[in-house]
Design a protein around this motif. Sequence first.
Motif, PDB file in Angstrom:
ATOM      1  N   ARG A  18       0.849  -1.213   0.000  1.00 42.99           N
ATOM      2  CA  ARG A  18       0.000   0.000   0.000  1.00 42.99           C
ATOM      3  C   ARG A  18       0.874   1.249   0.000  1.00 42.99           C
ATOM      4  O   ARG A  18       0.612   2.202  -0.726  1.00 42.99           O
ATOM      5  CB  ARG A  18      -0.940   0.012   1.208  1.00 42.99           C
ATOM      6  CG  ARG A  18      -2.008  -1.069   1.062  1.00 42.99           C
ATOM      7  CD  ARG A  18      -3.247  -0.821   1.813  1.00 42.99           C
ATOM      8  NE  ARG A  18      -3.975   0.309   1.255  1.00 42.99           N
ATOM      9  CZ  ARG A  18      -4.867   1.000   1.944  1.00 42.99           C
ATOM     10  NH1 ARG A  18      -5.135   0.686   3.178  1.00 42.99           N
ATOM     11  NH2 ARG A  18      -5.505   2.006   1.388  1.00 42.99           N
ATOM     12  N   LEU A  19       1.896   1.248   0.841  1.00 44.93           N
ATOM     13  CA  LEU A  19       2.789   2.404   0.908  1.00 44.93           C
ATOM     14  C   LEU A  19       3.541   2.589  -0.412  1.00 44.93           C
ATOM     15  O   LEU A  19       3.613   3.703  -0.940  1.00 44.93           O
ATOM     16  CB  LEU A  19       3.775   2.235   2.079  1.00 44.93           C
ATOM     17  CG  LEU A  19       4.652   3.423   2.386  1.00 44.93           C
ATOM     18  CD1 LEU A  19       3.816   4.639   2.796  1.00 44.93           C
ATOM     19  CD2 LEU A  19       5.640   3.064   3.498  1.00 44.93           C
ATOM     20  N   MET A  20       4.040   1.502  -0.963  1.00 44.57           N
ATOM     21  CA  MET A  20       4.803   1.607  -2.213  1.00 44.57           C
ATOM     22  C   MET A  20       3.924   2.017  -3.390  1.00 44.57           C
ATOM     23  O   MET A  20       4.431   2.529  -4.384  1.00 44.57           O
ATOM     24  CB  MET A  20       5.520   0.281  -2.515  1.00 44.57           C
ATOM     25  CG  MET A  20       6.658  -0.024  -1.548  1.00 44.57           C
ATOM     26  SD  MET A  20       7.913   1.280  -1.453  1.00 44.57           S
ATOM     27  CE  MET A  20       8.590   1.218  -3.107  1.00 44.57           C
ATOM     28  N   SER A  21       2.610   1.859  -3.273  1.00 42.51           N
ATOM     29  CA  SER A  21       1.719   2.264  -4.361  1.00 42.51           C
ATOM     30  C   SER A  21       1.726   3.774  -4.572  1.00 42.51           C
ATOM     31  O   SER A  21       1.314   4.252  -5.636  1.00 42.51           O
ATOM     32  CB  SER A  21       0.288   1.770  -4.097  1.00 42.51           C
ATOM     33  OG  SER A  21      -0.346   2.538  -3.083  1.00 42.51           O
ATOM     34  N   VAL A  22       2.205   4.534  -3.586  1.00 42.70           N
ATOM     35  CA  VAL A  22       2.265   5.992  -3.724  1.00 42.70           C
ATOM     36  C   VAL A  22       3.710   6.506  -3.788  1.00 42.70           C
ATOM     37  O   VAL A  22       3.948   7.712  -3.726  1.00 42.70           O
ATOM     38  CB  VAL A  22       1.477   6.710  -2.591  1.00 42.70           C
ATOM     39  CG1 VAL A  22       0.003   6.333  -2.644  1.00 42.70           C
ATOM     40  CG2 VAL A  22       2.074   6.426  -1.222  1.00 42.70           C
ATOM     41  N   ALA A  23       4.658   5.591  -3.943  1.00 40.80           N
ATOM     42  CA  ALA A  23       6.078   5.978  -4.010  1.00 40.80           C
ATOM     43  C   ALA A  23       6.471   6.374  -5.427  1.00 40.80           C
ATOM     44  O   ALA A  23       5.872   5.923  -6.404  1.00 40.80           O
ATOM     45  CB  ALA A  23       6.959   4.818  -3.550  1.00 40.80           C
ATOM     46  N   ARG A  24       7.472   7.223  -5.492  1.00 35.30           N
ATOM     47  CA  ARG A  24       8.090   7.516  -6.790  1.00 35.30           C
ATOM     48  C   ARG A  24       9.600   7.541  -6.581  1.00 35.30           C
ATOM     49  O   ARG A  24      10.084   7.846  -5.482  1.00 35.30           O
ATOM     50  CB  ARG A  24       7.578   8.820  -7.392  1.00 35.30           C
ATOM     51  CG  ARG A  24       8.041  10.073  -6.703  1.00 35.30           C
ATOM     52  CD  ARG A  24       7.434  11.317  -7.371  1.00 35.30           C
ATOM     53  NE  ARG A  24       8.093  12.504  -6.880  1.00 35.30           N
ATOM     54  CZ  ARG A  24       8.917  13.272  -7.582  1.00 35.30           C
ATOM     55  NH1 ARG A  24       9.171  12.992  -8.837  1.00 35.30           N
ATOM     56  NH2 ARG A  24       9.483  14.354  -7.049  1.00 35.30           N
ATOM     57  N   GLU A  25      10.338   7.209  -7.621  1.00 37.37           N
ATOM     58  CA  GLU A  25      11.790   7.182  -7.519  1.00 37.37           C
ATOM     59  C   GLU A  25      12.348   8.566  -7.813  1.00 37.37           C
ATOM     60  O   GLU A  25      11.909   9.235  -8.742  1.00 37.37           O
ATOM     61  CB  GLU A  25      12.373   6.150  -8.480  1.00 37.37           C
ATOM     62  CG  GLU A  25      11.987   4.736  -8.096  1.00 37.37           C
ATOM     63  CD  GLU A  25      12.679   3.678  -8.941  1.00 37.37           C
ATOM     64  OE1 GLU A  25      13.817   3.912  -9.393  1.00 37.37           O
ATOM     65  OE2 GLU A  25      12.071   2.613  -9.138  1.00 37.37           O
ATOM     66  N   VAL A  26      13.313   8.984  -6.982  1.00 35.45           N
ATOM     67  CA  VAL A  26      13.958  10.278  -7.150  1.00 35.45           C
ATOM     68  C   VAL A  26      15.464  10.108  -6.975  1.00 35.45           C
ATOM     69  O   VAL A  26      15.931   9.086  -6.456  1.00 35.45           O
ATOM     70  CB  VAL A  26      13.436  11.340  -6.143  1.00 35.45           C
ATOM     71  CG1 VAL A  26      11.962  11.628  -6.351  1.00 35.45           C
ATOM     72  CG2 VAL A  26      13.711  10.914  -4.711  1.00 35.45           C
ATOM     73  N   ALA A  27      16.207  11.135  -7.394  1.00 33.00           N
ATOM     74  CA  ALA A  27      17.658  11.138  -7.234  1.00 33.00           C
ATOM     75  C   ALA A  27      18.100  12.519  -6.765  1.00 33.00           C
ATOM     76  O   ALA A  27      17.485  13.536  -7.115  1.00 33.00           O
ATOM     77  CB  ALA A  27      18.338  10.790  -8.552  1.00 33.00           C
ATOM     78  N   PHE A  44       8.628  12.353   2.548  1.00 35.93           N
ATOM     79  CA  PHE A  44       9.715  11.624   3.192  1.00 35.93           C
ATOM     80  C   PHE A  44      10.273  10.630   2.185  1.00 35.93           C
ATOM     81  O   PHE A  44       9.705  10.439   1.103  1.00 35.93           O
ATOM     82  CB  PHE A  44       9.261  10.936   4.487  1.00 35.93           C
ATOM     83  CG  PHE A  44       8.251   9.831   4.318  1.00 35.93           C
ATOM     84  CD1 PHE A  44       8.650   8.507   4.286  1.00 35.93           C
ATOM     85  CD2 PHE A  44       6.896  10.118   4.201  1.00 35.93           C
ATOM     86  CE1 PHE A  44       7.721   7.483   4.143  1.00 35.93           C
ATOM     87  CE2 PHE A  44       5.958   9.114   4.061  1.00 35.93           C
ATOM     88  CZ  PHE A  44       6.372   7.784   4.026  1.00 35.93           C
ATOM     89  N   TRP A  45      11.397  10.016   2.529  1.00 38.07           N
ATOM     90  CA  TRP A  45      12.105   9.145   1.605  1.00 38.07           C
ATOM     91  C   TRP A  45      12.588   7.881   2.314  1.00 38.07           C
ATOM     92  O   TRP A  45      12.823   7.890   3.516  1.00 38.07           O
ATOM     93  CB  TRP A  45      13.327   9.853   1.028  1.00 38.07           C
ATOM     94  CG  TRP A  45      13.014  11.122   0.318  1.00 38.07           C
ATOM     95  CD1 TRP A  45      12.828  11.296  -1.027  1.00 38.07           C
ATOM     96  CD2 TRP A  45      12.852  12.427   0.896  1.00 38.07           C
ATOM     97  NE1 TRP A  45      12.550  12.613  -1.303  1.00 38.07           N
ATOM     98  CE2 TRP A  45      12.563  13.335  -0.138  1.00 38.07           C
ATOM     99  CE3 TRP A  45      12.916  12.910   2.203  1.00 38.07           C
ATOM    100  CZ2 TRP A  45      12.341  14.680   0.075  1.00 38.07           C
ATOM    101  CZ3 TRP A  45      12.691  14.256   2.429  1.00 38.07           C
ATOM    102  CH2 TRP A  45      12.413  15.132   1.366  1.00 38.07           C
ATOM    103  N   VAL A  46      12.778   6.846   1.521  1.00 38.32           N
ATOM    104  CA  VAL A  46      13.536   5.673   1.945  1.00 38.32           C
ATOM    105  C   VAL A  46      14.722   5.608   0.985  1.00 38.32           C
ATOM    106  O   VAL A  46      14.547   5.529  -0.238  1.00 38.32           O
ATOM    107  CB  VAL A  46      12.700   4.378   1.892  1.00 38.32           C
ATOM    108  CG1 VAL A  46      13.590   3.165   2.152  1.00 38.32           C
ATOM    109  CG2 VAL A  46      11.568   4.441   2.921  1.00 38.32           C
ATOM    110  N   GLU A 100      10.453   8.294  -2.848  1.00 40.44           N
ATOM    111  CA  GLU A 100       9.866   9.476  -2.241  1.00 40.44           C
ATOM    112  C   GLU A 100       8.369   9.245  -2.047  1.00 40.44           C
ATOM    113  O   GLU A 100       7.700   8.695  -2.918  1.00 40.44           O
ATOM    114  CB  GLU A 100      10.080  10.693  -3.145  1.00 40.44           C
ATOM    115  CG  GLU A 100       9.524  11.980  -2.557  1.00 40.44           C
ATOM    116  CD  GLU A 100       9.812  13.162  -3.460  1.00 40.44           C
ATOM    117  OE1 GLU A 100      10.834  13.824  -3.226  1.00 40.44           O
ATOM    118  OE2 GLU A 100       9.015  13.387  -4.404  1.00 40.44           O
ATOM    119  N   PHE A 101       7.884   9.679  -0.877  1.00 43.25           N
ATOM    120  CA  PHE A 101       6.478   9.519  -0.520  1.00 43.25           C
ATOM    121  C   PHE A 101       5.887  10.883  -0.209  1.00 43.25           C
ATOM    122  O   PHE A 101       6.436  11.620   0.615  1.00 43.25           O
ATOM    123  CB  PHE A 101       6.338   8.609   0.708  1.00 43.25           C
ATOM    124  CG  PHE A 101       6.911   7.241   0.497  1.00 43.25           C
ATOM    125  CD1 PHE A 101       6.109   6.208   0.039  1.00 43.25           C
ATOM    126  CD2 PHE A 101       8.252   6.986   0.742  1.00 43.25           C
ATOM    127  CE1 PHE A 101       6.634   4.936  -0.169  1.00 43.25           C
ATOM    128  CE2 PHE A 101       8.786   5.724   0.536  1.00 43.25           C
ATOM    129  CZ  PHE A 101       7.981   4.696   0.084  1.00 43.25           C
TER     130      PHE A 101
END
Length: 152
Positions: A18-27, A44-46, A100-101
């Motif tokens: 569920r959380l990863m469904s709203v994640a996007r990759e950033v650099a 926030f970020w992981v 990124e979330f």
Amino acid sequence: MSTALRLLPALSREHRERLMSVAREVAFPEDGRIFEAGGTADRFWVVRSGTVSLYQQVVADRRISVATLGPGDLLGWSWLFPPHTWDFGAEAFSPVRAYEFDAARVRTLCDQDPTLELSLTRTIGAILAHRLETTRAALIEHYARHGRSGDG
């Protein structure tokens, strides 16, 4: 300092999905500022790769690093608690890739699923407890080495 507890693996598979469904990759580039203390904490970020330095401004022209975060570590928790402003600053120590979330979207997910909210809150609380102890130790060490500047 890298925390022993990681956010994503600590969540159940269902909550992680569920959380990863709203994640996007950033650099972020090396030496890139990610956020400043006092700014609006709206995400926030992981960390996926690279290293991030969390720092505290001690005087106008001097800051100290209070933590170094690496792959798997949570970056940013101020989004969870009002007034949603950053307590520290963060800078990429090396090139960083992260998930990124958006905080508002995650809070909406939590409103829809109280068990996700409880799991996130407990996990982030455990991460914060560990970071508080290491930050306190870093500040004490800094104070012991440099003493009180300007006192006399």
